[in-house]
Scaffold this motif. Structure first.
Motif, mmCIF file in Angstrom:
data_model
loop_
_atom_site.group_PDB
_atom_site.id
_atom_site.type_symbol
_atom_site.label_atom_id
_atom_site.label_comp_id
_atom_site.label_asym_id
_atom_site.label_seq_id
_atom_site.Cartn_x
_atom_site.Cartn_y
_atom_site.Cartn_z
ATOM 1 N N LEU A 1 3.752 -9.777 -2.376
ATOM 2 C CA LEU A 1 4.701 -10.793 -1.914
ATOM 3 C C LEU A 1 4.102 -11.472 -0.689
ATOM 4 N N SER A 2 4.741 -12.565 -0.265
ATOM 5 C CA SER A 2 4.223 -13.242 0.926
ATOM 6 C C SER A 2 4.749 -12.617 2.206
ATOM 7 N N GLY A 3 5.780 -11.782 2.084
ATOM 8 C CA GLY A 3 6.325 -11.134 3.265
ATOM 9 C C GLY A 3 7.229 -9.979 2.884
ATOM 10 N N GLY A 4 7.552 -9.154 3.876
ATOM 11 C CA GLY A 4 8.322 -7.954 3.598
ATOM 12 C C GLY A 4 9.834 -8.153 3.527
ATOM 13 N N GLU A 5 10.312 -9.360 3.886
ATOM 14 C CA GLU A 5 11.768 -9.559 3.949
ATOM 15 C C GLU A 5 12.435 -9.338 2.597
ATOM 16 N N MET A 6 11.900 -9.968 1.566
ATOM 17 C CA MET A 6 12.530 -9.804 0.251
ATOM 18 C C MET A 6 12.394 -8.374 -0.250
ATOM 19 N N ALA A 7 11.289 -7.744 0.090
ATOM 20 C CA ALA A 7 11.113 -6.335 -0.285
ATOM 21 C C ALA A 7 12.171 -5.479 0.401
ATOM 22 N N ALA A 8 12.434 -5.767 1.687
ATOM 23 C CA ALA A 8 13.459 -5.016 2.422
ATOM 24 C C ALA A 8 14.833 -5.250 1.804
ATOM 25 N N MET A 9 15.075 -6.477 1.345
ATOM 26 C CA MET A 9 16.363 -6.776 0.697
ATOM 27 C C MET A 9 16.506 -6.000 -0.604
ATOM 28 N N VAL A 10 15.417 -5.891 -1.327
ATOM 29 C CA VAL A 10 15.439 -5.105 -2.570
ATOM 30 C C VAL A 10 15.788 -3.652 -2.245
ATOM 31 N N LEU A 11 15.112 -3.123 -1.252
ATOM 32 C CA LEU A 11 15.370 -1.737 -0.842
ATOM 33 C C LEU A 11 16.825 -1.571 -0.404
ATOM 34 N N LEU A 12 17.313 -2.494 0.419
ATOM 35 C CA LEU A 12 18.685 -2.391 0.915
ATOM 36 C C LEU A 12 19.700 -2.530 -0.209
ATOM 37 N N ASP A 13 19.451 -3.450 -1.119
ATOM 38 C CA ASP A 13 20.372 -3.621 -2.242
ATOM 39 C C ASP A 13 20.497 -2.315 -3.022
ATOM 40 N N ALA A 14 19.370 -1.674 -3.248
ATOM 41 C CA ALA A 14 19.375 -0.412 -3.999
ATOM 42 C C ALA A 14 20.114 0.681 -3.228
ATOM 43 N N ILE A 15 19.979 0.684 -1.893
ATOM 44 C CA ILE A 15 20.670 1.683 -1.063
ATOM 45 C C ILE A 15 22.174 1.412 -1.044
ATOM 46 N N ARG B 1 0.820 -1.209 0.000
ATOM 47 C CA ARG B 1 0.000 0.000 0.000
ATOM 48 C C ARG B 1 0.852 1.255 0.000
ATOM 49 N N GLY B 2 2.179 1.072 0.130
ATOM 50 C CA GLY B 2 3.076 2.219 0.269
ATOM 51 C C GLY B 2 3.299 2.960 -1.030
ATOM 52 N N ARG B 3 4.045 4.042 -0.910
ATOM 53 C CA ARG B 3 4.428 4.783 -2.099
ATOM 54 C C ARG B 3 5.404 3.915 -2.881
ATOM 55 N N PRO B 4 5.181 3.756 -4.183
ATOM 56 C CA PRO B 4 6.105 2.925 -4.958
ATOM 57 C C PRO B 4 7.519 3.508 -4.896
ATOM 58 N N LEU B 5 8.457 2.670 -4.521
ATOM 59 C CA LEU B 5 9.845 3.090 -4.363
ATOM 60 C C LEU B 5 10.405 3.576 -5.699
ATOM 61 N N CYS B 6 11.122 4.691 -5.677
ATOM 62 C CA CYS B 6 11.803 5.126 -6.892
ATOM 63 C C CYS B 6 13.234 5.520 -6.549
ATOM 64 N N GLN B 7 14.040 5.682 -7.579
ATOM 65 C CA GLN B 7 15.474 5.909 -7.383
ATOM 66 C C GLN B 7 15.743 7.159 -6.535
ATOM 67 N N ASN B 8 14.906 8.176 -6.678
ATOM 68 C CA ASN B 8 15.076 9.375 -5.844
ATOM 69 C C ASN B 8 14.986 9.047 -4.360
ATOM 70 N N ASP B 9 14.006 8.199 -4.011
ATOM 71 C CA ASP B 9 13.849 7.801 -2.605
ATOM 72 C C ASP B 9 15.094 7.060 -2.136
ATOM 73 N N VAL B 10 15.577 6.162 -3.004
ATOM 74 C CA VAL B 10 16.750 5.359 -2.651
ATOM 75 C C VAL B 10 17.955 6.285 -2.429
ATOM 76 N N GLU B 11 18.127 7.257 -3.307
ATOM 77 C CA GLU B 11 19.251 8.187 -3.173
ATOM 78 C C GLU B 11 19.155 8.954 -1.861
ATOM 79 N N MET B 12 17.940 9.331 -1.505
ATOM 80 C CA MET B 12 17.727 10.059 -0.257
ATOM 81 C C MET B 12 18.059 9.156 0.938
ATOM 82 N N MET B 13 17.570 7.917 0.893
ATOM 83 C CA MET B 13 17.816 7.007 2.015
ATOM 84 C C MET B 13 19.286 6.664 2.161
#
Ligand code: SAH
Length: 241
Positions: free
Chosen positions: A142-156, A94-106
């Protein structure tokens, strides 16, 4: 050389999933160099009944289970200090779709606290109480947030100082300038009867840049017209200011 370090705190029911793929390749090397680190908070440790239950039936009925507010709240309180840790994130479709700008900020922050959901999600009161920011990695479930968090972390992680070999390699990439990236070629010079475009072998850097820009624009126009309208808008704003 900067001594910056990035730490991820992951709230999860599956701590053993981490670092998972992040132990390999670019992120793995950065981990070995202590450029980033992580810790997991095992949500089940904060259950208070003898069955160590963390979830319960949704109020109002319906399918599935919901992560309990009190259990998750205790896990958060034990590790998260708003003033020190900044925004608390929750991986959620339900969140805001992640984009590269967000990743750069994080990636500019020193740390991130990320909740990985399971079941139908978490009790809304936790989201409201901690003013949690919901982050989606795309319009699918997805079935859980773990892989999503890994995607986010990989991008960061790949954006952290001293992670990417060539400091330039982030600058031209897809999304960085609002466009899709131009096509790449390498050896051999000819393969299956297909040649590398002449201009790339011409040694004329200006012509190469122009070709790449044209290709980027054409690709973006064909595949992601939504990005193009944003790009045109940004270019106009830049011209005006
Ligand atoms: N019932 C929820 C989906 C639950 S999926 C809904 O309809 O919104 C279970 C968990 O997986 C979620 O709590 C979330 O942490 C994670 N998840 C699923 N899809 C995701 C996505 N696209 N992006 C980020 N996290 C996601």
């Amino acid at each position: 050389m900067s001594l910056s370090h990035f730490h991820a705190t992951l709230y999860t029911l599956y701590p053993d999933m981490f670092p998972g793929p992040l132990a390999h390749s670019l992120a793995g090397k950065a981990f070995d160099k202590n450029i980033w680190s992580f810790s997991t908070v095992y949500i089940r440790d904060y259950a208070d009944d003898k069955h160590q239950s963390v979830d319960d039936k949704p109020a109002g009925g319906g399918a599935g289970m919901v992560l309990r507010a009190d259990v998750l709240g205790r896990a958060i309180d034990d590790h998260y200090t708003p003033k020190r840790d900044g925004v608390l994130y929750f991986m959620s479709p339900r969140g805001r779709p992640l984009c590269q700008n967000d990743v750069e900020m994080m990636a500019k922050a020193q740390s991130a606290h990320i909740i990985c959901g399971r079941f139908e999600g978490v009790d809304q009161r936790v989201i409201d109480e901690y003013q949690i920011e919901e982050v989606s990695i795309g319009d699918y479930i997805l079935s859980g947030g773990e892989m999503a968090a890994m995607v986010l972390l990989d991008a960061i992680i790949r954006l952290l100082p001293n992670v990417m070999g060539n400091a330039q390699s982030g600058a031209n990439e897809t999304f960085h300038n609002g466009l899709l990236e131009y096509p790449h070629y390498t050896r051999p010079r000819e393969w299956q009867g297909r040649a590398i475009p002449d201009v790339l072998l011409s040694g004329d850097h200006k012509a190469v840049d122009q070709w790449r820009e044209d290709q980027s624009l054409a690709l973006t126009r064909a595949r992601r017209p939504d990005l193009l309208s944003r790009f045109n808008h940004d270019a106009m704003v830049q011209k005006k200011s």
